[in-house]
Design a protein around this motif. Sequence first.
Motif, PDB file in Angstrom:
ATOM      1  N   VAL A   1       1.737   2.683 -11.167  1.00 18.27           N
ATOM      2  CA  VAL A   1       1.634   1.901  -9.959  1.00 18.27           C
ATOM      3  C   VAL A   1       1.622   0.410 -10.316  1.00 18.27           C
ATOM      4  O   VAL A   1       0.954  -0.051 -11.577  1.00 18.27           O
ATOM      5  N   SER A   2       2.267  -0.502  -9.675  1.00 20.60           N
ATOM      6  CA  SER A   2       2.420  -1.993 -10.163  1.00 20.60           C
ATOM      7  C   SER A   2       1.383  -2.443  -9.491  1.00 20.60           C
ATOM      8  O   SER A   2       0.782  -2.159  -8.230  1.00 20.60           O
ATOM      9  N   LYS A   3       0.691  -3.664 -10.180  1.00 17.20           N
ATOM     10  CA  LYS A   3      -0.178  -4.320  -9.892  1.00 17.20           C
ATOM     11  C   LYS A   3       0.052  -5.302  -8.594  1.00 17.20           C
ATOM     12  O   LYS A   3      -0.809  -5.949  -7.829  1.00 17.20           O
ATOM     13  N   ARG A   4       1.366  -5.330  -7.972  1.00 18.67           N
ATOM     14  CA  ARG A   4       1.938  -5.874  -6.995  1.00 18.67           C
ATOM     15  C   ARG A   4       2.098  -4.824  -5.678  1.00 18.67           C
ATOM     16  O   ARG A   4       2.247  -5.388  -4.524  1.00 18.67           O
ATOM     17  N   ASP A   5       1.754  -3.798  -6.045  1.00 21.25           N
ATOM     18  CA  ASP A   5       1.517  -2.960  -4.907  1.00 21.25           C
ATOM     19  C   ASP A   5       0.447  -2.828  -4.218  1.00 21.25           C
ATOM     20  O   ASP A   5      -0.752  -3.600  -4.795  1.00 21.25           O
ATOM     21  N   HIS A   6       0.258  -2.258  -3.083  1.00 21.24           N
ATOM     22  CA  HIS A   6      -0.959  -2.389  -2.184  1.00 21.24           C
ATOM     23  C   HIS A   6      -2.142  -1.627  -3.013  1.00 21.24           C
ATOM     24  O   HIS A   6      -1.823  -0.600  -3.482  1.00 21.24           O
ATOM     25  N   MET A   7      -3.303  -1.683  -2.903  1.00 28.49           N
ATOM     26  CA  MET A   7      -4.373  -1.040  -3.635  1.00 28.49           C
ATOM     27  C   MET A   7      -4.318   0.466  -3.004  1.00 28.49           C
ATOM     28  O   MET A   7      -4.774   1.453  -3.828  1.00 28.49           O
ATOM     29  N   SER A   8      -3.898   0.830  -1.861  1.00 27.38           N
ATOM     30  CA  SER A   8      -3.854   2.135  -1.397  1.00 27.38           C
ATOM     31  C   SER A   8      -2.874   2.869  -2.010  1.00 27.38           C
ATOM     32  O   SER A   8      -2.954   4.138  -2.044  1.00 27.38           O
TER      33      SER A   8
ATOM     34  N   PHE B   1      -1.387   1.289 -14.634  1.00 28.07           N
ATOM     35  CA  PHE B   1      -1.553   0.429 -13.578  1.00 28.07           C
ATOM     36  C   PHE B   1      -1.170  -0.845 -14.183  1.00 28.07           C
ATOM     37  O   PHE B   1      -1.976  -1.360 -15.030  1.00 28.07           O
ATOM     38  N   SER B   2       0.116  -1.468 -14.086  1.00 22.54           N
ATOM     39  CA  SER B   2       0.430  -2.698 -14.772  1.00 22.54           C
ATOM     40  C   SER B   2       1.134  -3.627 -13.958  1.00 22.54           C
ATOM     41  O   SER B   2       1.650  -3.416 -13.043  1.00 22.54           O
ATOM     42  N   GLU B   3       1.096  -4.941 -14.503  1.00 22.26           N
ATOM     43  CA  GLU B   3       2.081  -6.182 -14.070  1.00 22.26           C
ATOM     44  C   GLU B   3       3.225  -5.967 -14.409  1.00 22.26           C
ATOM     45  O   GLU B   3       4.200  -7.024 -13.874  1.00 22.26           O
ATOM     46  N   PHE B   4       3.489  -5.125 -15.332  1.00 17.14           N
ATOM     47  CA  PHE B   4       5.087  -5.186 -15.907  1.00 17.14           C
ATOM     48  C   PHE B   4       5.722  -3.901 -15.232  1.00 17.14           C
ATOM     49  O   PHE B   4       5.058  -2.753 -15.294  1.00 17.14           O
ATOM     50  N   ASP B   5       6.778  -4.303 -14.609  1.00 15.81           N
ATOM     51  CA  ASP B   5       7.386  -2.996 -13.731  1.00 15.81           C
ATOM     52  C   ASP B   5       8.858  -3.268 -13.717  1.00 15.81           C
ATOM     53  O   ASP B   5       9.794  -2.969 -12.815  1.00 15.81           O
TER      54      ASP B   5
END
Length: 226
Positions: free
Chosen positions: A107-114, A86-90
């Motif tokens: 999963v990107s930290k820019r994705d929705h938490m769902s 789960f990272s800010e780097f994508d």
Amino acid sequence: MGKRVRVAIVDDHPLVLCGLRKALEDEGIEVLVAVSRPSDLLTLLAMTQCDVVLTDYSMPCGGTLDGWRFITSLSSEFPKLSTLVFSEFDDPFLVGSLVQRGVAGIVSKRDHMSELVKAVRVLADGGRYLSPIAHAAHAQFNAQPEFRRFTALSRRQMEVTGLMLCGLSVCETARLLHRRENTVSAQRTEAYKRLGFSGELEMYRFAVGHGLWLERSVSGIEMNRV
């Protein structure tokens, strides 16, 4: 009632750690461990069993076990444990390299938490998951020739190549992977040959020239010294 899912979390930002715990527990997912240091997680995993490890990619305050090195150590010590990054780097190269080396979920930290909750459940059932942002990055990895050449590597070769791009020596890599130095040396040689390079120096120069780096704690400074 669904399957009981147990998760261990490591992230060096306290607020993120707290938010992740709440988001997962609100969905009925049990958080067994939530720590800020990768080394602490490795210690606790030796004493408890979980289904998924949820980890940030870059955690410089956690010491030398960070990023690619930590994920490698994690898979080496606990090969049957599913890892969700789960990272800010994508960016495409990082995401594609993680997939190539066998990381089960990103999963990107820019994705929705769902997306994170969905990924945890999929991995707990033995599946693999890329969030929409991670999936798009992986598609770019496969579409660009300078990235796509790395798909020629096996999972183990990508693992070793990643450690090379992080600046680890043969000795350091062997120690981290619990392998013999001559075994690691042979794997490194086979890897750069599969990539079409005559030697490690040529591979390093290619990586620097194309901005292909996996060590995020130093922002590529060390790579640029090659």
